[in-house]
Design a protein around this motif. Sequence first.
Motif, PDB file in Angstrom:
ATOM      1  N   MET A 199       8.799 -28.904 -14.302  1.00 42.79           N
ATOM      2  CA  MET A 199       9.588 -28.856 -15.526  1.00 42.79           C
ATOM      3  C   MET A 199       8.976 -29.745 -16.604  1.00 42.79           C
ATOM      4  O   MET A 199       8.916 -29.364 -17.783  1.00 42.79           O
ATOM      5  CB  MET A 199      11.028 -29.290 -15.248  1.00 42.79           C
ATOM      6  CG  MET A 199      11.870 -28.222 -14.559  1.00 42.79           C
ATOM      7  SD  MET A 199      12.083 -26.703 -15.547  1.00 42.79           S
ATOM      8  CE  MET A 199      13.157 -27.289 -16.856  1.00 42.79           C
ATOM      9  N   TRP A 210      20.628 -26.217 -12.096  1.00 47.15           N
ATOM     10  CA  TRP A 210      20.924 -26.549 -13.492  1.00 47.15           C
ATOM     11  C   TRP A 210      21.277 -25.262 -14.230  1.00 47.15           C
ATOM     12  O   TRP A 210      20.517 -24.749 -15.064  1.00 47.15           O
ATOM     13  CB  TRP A 210      19.726 -27.228 -14.150  1.00 47.15           C
ATOM     14  CG  TRP A 210      19.280 -28.503 -13.471  1.00 47.15           C
ATOM     15  CD1 TRP A 210      19.962 -29.220 -12.536  1.00 47.15           C
ATOM     16  CD2 TRP A 210      18.040 -29.186 -13.681  1.00 47.15           C
ATOM     17  NE1 TRP A 210      19.237 -30.321 -12.146  1.00 47.15           N
ATOM     18  CE2 TRP A 210      18.047 -30.331 -12.839  1.00 47.15           C
ATOM     19  CE3 TRP A 210      16.937 -28.964 -14.485  1.00 47.15           C
ATOM     20  CZ2 TRP A 210      16.978 -31.228 -12.785  1.00 47.15           C
ATOM     21  CZ3 TRP A 210      15.873 -29.854 -14.437  1.00 47.15           C
ATOM     22  CH2 TRP A 210      15.905 -30.983 -13.601  1.00 47.15           C
ATOM     23  N   ARG A 213      10.636 -30.759 -10.361  1.00 52.09           N
ATOM     24  CA  ARG A 213      10.865 -31.636 -11.523  1.00 52.09           C
ATOM     25  C   ARG A 213       9.556 -31.931 -12.250  1.00 52.09           C
ATOM     26  O   ARG A 213       9.521 -31.991 -13.485  1.00 52.09           O
ATOM     27  CB  ARG A 213      11.551 -32.921 -11.074  1.00 52.09           C
ATOM     28  CG  ARG A 213      13.042 -32.705 -10.761  1.00 52.09           C
ATOM     29  CD  ARG A 213      13.697 -33.955 -10.213  1.00 52.09           C
ATOM     30  NE  ARG A 213      15.149 -33.802 -10.117  1.00 52.09           N
ATOM     31  CZ  ARG A 213      15.766 -33.126  -9.165  1.00 52.09           C
ATOM     32  NH1 ARG A 213      15.053 -32.538  -8.211  1.00 52.09           N
ATOM     33  NH2 ARG A 213      17.094 -33.024  -9.140  1.00 52.09           N
ATOM     34  N   GLU A 222      20.434 -21.489 -21.108  1.00 56.28           N
ATOM     35  CA  GLU A 222      19.851 -21.889 -22.394  1.00 56.28           C
ATOM     36  C   GLU A 222      18.426 -21.370 -22.539  1.00 56.28           C
ATOM     37  O   GLU A 222      18.060 -20.817 -23.586  1.00 56.28           O
ATOM     38  CB  GLU A 222      19.861 -23.415 -22.494  1.00 56.28           C
ATOM     39  CG  GLU A 222      19.273 -23.955 -23.787  1.00 56.28           C
ATOM     40  CD  GLU A 222      19.196 -25.485 -23.788  1.00 56.28           C
ATOM     41  OE1 GLU A 222      18.247 -26.028 -24.391  1.00 56.28           O
ATOM     42  OE2 GLU A 222      20.080 -26.123 -23.180  1.00 56.28           O
ATOM     43  N   HIS A 223      17.612 -21.535 -21.486  1.00 63.20           N
ATOM     44  CA  HIS A 223      16.223 -21.061 -21.550  1.00 63.20           C
ATOM     45  C   HIS A 223      16.169 -19.542 -21.665  1.00 63.20           C
ATOM     46  O   HIS A 223      15.361 -18.999 -22.432  1.00 63.20           O
ATOM     47  CB  HIS A 223      15.447 -21.531 -20.315  1.00 63.20           C
ATOM     48  CG  HIS A 223      15.076 -22.977 -20.350  1.00 63.20           C
ATOM     49  ND1 HIS A 223      14.305 -23.526 -21.353  1.00 63.20           N
ATOM     50  CD2 HIS A 223      15.370 -23.996 -19.498  1.00 63.20           C
ATOM     51  CE1 HIS A 223      14.143 -24.820 -21.131  1.00 63.20           C
ATOM     52  NE2 HIS A 223      14.774 -25.136 -20.019  1.00 63.20           N
ATOM     53  N   GLU A 254       7.662 -28.540 -20.204  1.00 58.12           N
ATOM     54  CA  GLU A 254       8.179 -29.170 -21.424  1.00 58.12           C
ATOM     55  C   GLU A 254       7.034 -29.568 -22.357  1.00 58.12           C
ATOM     56  O   GLU A 254       7.166 -29.504 -23.577  1.00 58.12           O
ATOM     57  CB  GLU A 254       9.041 -30.378 -21.059  1.00 58.12           C
ATOM     58  CG  GLU A 254      10.432 -29.982 -20.542  1.00 58.12           C
ATOM     59  CD  GLU A 254      11.142 -31.122 -19.832  1.00 58.12           C
ATOM     60  OE1 GLU A 254      10.575 -32.248 -19.791  1.00 58.12           O
ATOM     61  OE2 GLU A 254      12.246 -30.893 -19.311  1.00 58.12           O
ATOM     62  N   LYS A 289      17.134 -18.505 -25.232  1.00 56.31           N
ATOM     63  CA  LYS A 289      16.080 -18.825 -26.205  1.00 56.31           C
ATOM     64  C   LYS A 289      14.888 -17.888 -26.054  1.00 56.31           C
ATOM     65  O   LYS A 289      14.270 -17.496 -27.042  1.00 56.31           O
ATOM     66  CB  LYS A 289      15.644 -20.282 -26.029  1.00 56.31           C
ATOM     67  CG  LYS A 289      16.657 -21.269 -26.593  1.00 56.31           C
ATOM     68  CD  LYS A 289      16.172 -22.706 -26.498  1.00 56.31           C
ATOM     69  CE  LYS A 289      17.177 -23.657 -27.152  1.00 56.31           C
ATOM     70  NZ  LYS A 289      16.740 -25.072 -27.039  1.00 56.31           N
ATOM     71  N   GLY A 308      13.579 -21.302 -16.783  1.00 56.00           N
ATOM     72  CA  GLY A 308      14.917 -20.876 -16.383  1.00 56.00           C
ATOM     73  C   GLY A 308      15.017 -20.649 -14.885  1.00 56.00           C
ATOM     74  O   GLY A 308      16.019 -21.013 -14.248  1.00 56.00           O
ATOM     75  N   CYS A 312      15.227 -23.935 -13.179  1.00 51.82           N
ATOM     76  CA  CYS A 312      16.566 -24.501 -13.371  1.00 51.82           C
ATOM     77  C   CYS A 312      17.574 -23.899 -12.383  1.00 51.82           C
ATOM     78  O   CYS A 312      18.438 -24.606 -11.855  1.00 51.82           O
ATOM     79  CB  CYS A 312      17.038 -24.287 -14.800  1.00 51.82           C
ATOM     80  SG  CYS A 312      16.207 -25.351 -16.006  1.00 51.82           S
ATOM     81  N   ARG A 369       9.817 -19.760 -21.080  1.00 45.75           N
ATOM     82  CA  ARG A 369      11.270 -19.861 -20.931  1.00 45.75           C
ATOM     83  C   ARG A 369      11.746 -19.223 -19.627  1.00 45.75           C
ATOM     84  O   ARG A 369      12.652 -19.731 -18.960  1.00 45.75           O
ATOM     85  CB  ARG A 369      11.962 -19.187 -22.119  1.00 45.75           C
ATOM     86  CG  ARG A 369      11.753 -19.891 -23.445  1.00 45.75           C
ATOM     87  CD  ARG A 369      12.436 -21.243 -23.477  1.00 45.75           C
ATOM     88  NE  ARG A 369      12.282 -21.897 -24.774  1.00 45.75           N
ATOM     89  CZ  ARG A 369      12.835 -23.059 -25.085  1.00 45.75           C
ATOM     90  NH1 ARG A 369      13.564 -23.711 -24.194  1.00 45.75           N
ATOM     91  NH2 ARG A 369      12.645 -23.595 -26.285  1.00 45.75           N
ATOM     92  N   ASP A 410      23.488 -24.341 -16.579  1.00 45.60           N
ATOM     93  CA  ASP A 410      23.603 -24.326 -18.035  1.00 45.60           C
ATOM     94  C   ASP A 410      22.229 -24.305 -18.700  1.00 45.60           C
ATOM     95  O   ASP A 410      22.012 -23.596 -19.692  1.00 45.60           O
ATOM     96  CB  ASP A 410      24.401 -25.540 -18.520  1.00 45.60           C
ATOM     97  CG  ASP A 410      25.872 -25.454 -18.136  1.00 45.60           C
ATOM     98  OD1 ASP A 410      26.307 -24.355 -17.745  1.00 45.60           O
ATOM     99  OD2 ASP A 410      26.568 -26.465 -18.228  1.00 45.60           O
ATOM    100  N   LYS A 411      21.311 -25.103 -18.156  1.00 47.83           N
ATOM    101  CA  LYS A 411      19.943 -25.139 -18.695  1.00 47.83           C
ATOM    102  C   LYS A 411      19.246 -23.795 -18.501  1.00 47.83           C
ATOM    103  O   LYS A 411      18.492 -23.335 -19.360  1.00 47.83           O
ATOM    104  CB  LYS A 411      19.139 -26.248 -18.018  1.00 47.83           C
ATOM    105  CG  LYS A 411      19.352 -27.626 -18.607  1.00 47.83           C
ATOM    106  CD  LYS A 411      18.650 -27.720 -19.959  1.00 47.83           C
ATOM    107  CE  LYS A 411      18.740 -29.104 -20.545  1.00 47.83           C
ATOM    108  NZ  LYS A 411      18.137 -29.157 -21.906  1.00 47.83           N
TER     109      LYS A 411
END
Length: 409
Positions: A216, A245, A213, A251-252, A220, A255, A237, A240, A233, A247-248
């Motif tokens: 992350m 995580w 964490r 997403e990464h 960020e 992107k 990912g 995550c 990314r 879904d995250k």
Amino acid sequence: MKKIAHSNLTAHRRAKALLDEAYQWMERKDWEEAKERFRKVAQKLTRRRARPDESKPLLTQALTGWARCLLEQGQALEALKIAKQALNLTPASEEAQQICLNALMASGKWQEAARQVKKLLARRSDDWHLHLWAARIDAQLDRWSDALAHLVTALRLAGDRAEPYEVAAQILERRGETHRAIALLQKGVERSPQSGRLWFTLGQLQRNTGQLRDAMRSFEQVLALGDDMPLVREVMGQICTELGWTDKAIEHALKGLKKDIDNPNLLDLLAFAYLQRGQTREAVQVLGRLIRLAPTDPVVQFKMATLHHQLSNYAQAVKGYRQTMALAPNTELAREAQNALELLDRYQLEQVFVLSMEDPVFRMKLIRDPLKAVQEKGFALSDASLEIIHNTDFSQFPKRWGSSPGHVS
């Protein structure tokens, strides 16, 4: 005299134009094209009879550029030779010094590199760049106390610059002092909060020590500073997926792929995240893109075969396992593929027998033409299993018409 002066001016203009071209090729990372232009300038200026003070700056640029291209192409010894020519011409050239030290280290000439940096420090003891070089070299030679002393000096002289903190953290981590390296980087991002590289290095170390964490949050910060690179990314990912995580993670990955559509690591990450979310068919589509990019990668072939196995796409699974074995013969991966292939073959054979009892249409086809029947059903059996089916009298098997297809009662 006027003709000579005009000739010199024209030659310098041509040399400058060639150097400009070379730098443009360097920006595109086309080292061969850049190298040829640097080489031409160096050779022309060396042959000319102009006064040394007129041609020295351009010649130094040409030599250092030539050496850097050679270094980028992995020709460390040749780069060292050219860099030394630049240093002999302009001893104060920091770029030539840096390339020379890089070439010495790339060639494994650590002792010579140590002597070279010591000589430079004798003239410029307040140069924090040189102290960082000395720290790198001493660390490689396991002279830890000297390395740490140079790091302390570099940190003191560099003020709020980020590079000394990054190098110091790398050296401390190599020494096994990862937590100390993290503490130093945290101090570094306090003093230089706009350094994306420091935040990235901090995130990497936090991840390596299980502080996911915290990692992350560091990454960020990298994104917040505008360093939205595919590598960032990718790492985010991956973390995550480790944290669940999903879904995250997707997403990464997506992107990152917007910036680098054919990035194999991001495609692999996306396929894995889809699998975590149970979207097997989407994972197959992504792996299909990866196979088109790297058709000779046995690991990708094995992953695809495994997914087809899960989806009961027997022919594709068998093809993938066989392709894996062909691409990586006599390896652990090939043995895994062989074992998977044997298990799949046994499973398919069992399914043929079960369906022959539960599906009357399939049973009749097996009695008439067993080989055609199994092919129509999508089975891809070994020659040995096909021989068993060919020699089996399916008319003697019990009937289970009341059971649902594929169910063994």
